[in-house]
Design a protein around this motif. Structure first.
Motif: not given
Length: 167
Positions: A1-11, A118-121
């Motif tokens: 199984m593979h996919g991806s996700f994105a997160l954004q953080v302000g500092f 992040e792209q994961y497998a």
């Protein structure tokens, strides 16, 4: 199984300060930890293109005991702007997943913004894999919360004093 996700953080911290939290081993170990007791944890960081990071720990919860290991290799580093690396996660000696991560930093207002892609497998799944992907996203969010606590300690100073029930 593979996919991806994105997160954004302000500092409120600058891109240079956030980058330093990735690059400096003393800062990195304050926010990057594998689950488990710190007495069993090991960590080594060689932060350069072609360098690596290796972390291991023993996670114990009730009758569950798992040996966790993280191994990464840095492929691209642009100081204060970008980090690209590949990592693999092992549980009890079994490689469970491999990911390609891109961390981008940009000035935003008086602080900065971090974009994590992040792209994961997954090579080995637990059940149908739904729990695995939720765990990966949640674990990454916890890591970024730890990064926030390191680069913005003033934001977290009073939180340790809060007790359940408002007492």
């Amino acid at each position: 199984m593979h996919g991806s996700f994105a997160l954004q953080v302000g500092f409120s911290a600058s891109p240079e300060q956030v980058f330093a939290a990735f690059a400096d081993p003393g800062l990195r170990t304050r926010w990057f930890r594998l689950p488990g007791s710190s007495k069993n944890a090991t960590h080594a960081l060689d932060f350069r293109v072609g360098g690596s990071e290796v972390a291991a720990n023993l996670f114990v919860s009730g009758d569950i005991e798992e040996r966790l290991e993280y191994r990464s290799r840095f492929h691209d580093i642009v100081p204060d702007r970008r980090i690209v690396y590949v990592y693999e996660a092992h549980v009890d000696g079994l490689r469970r997943w491999v990911s390609l991560v891109t961390v981008e930093l940009a000035a935003e207002g008086a602080g900065s913004r971090l974009d994590w892609t992040e792209q994961y497998a997954y090579l080995v799944l637990s059940g149908d894999g739904g729990q695995d992907t939720a765990h990966l996203r949640g674990g990454t969010r916890l890591l970024l919360n730890g990064l926030s606590a390191v680069v913005e300690p003033e934001r977290y100073r009073g939180l340790a004093k809060i007790r359940p029930g408002g007492a």
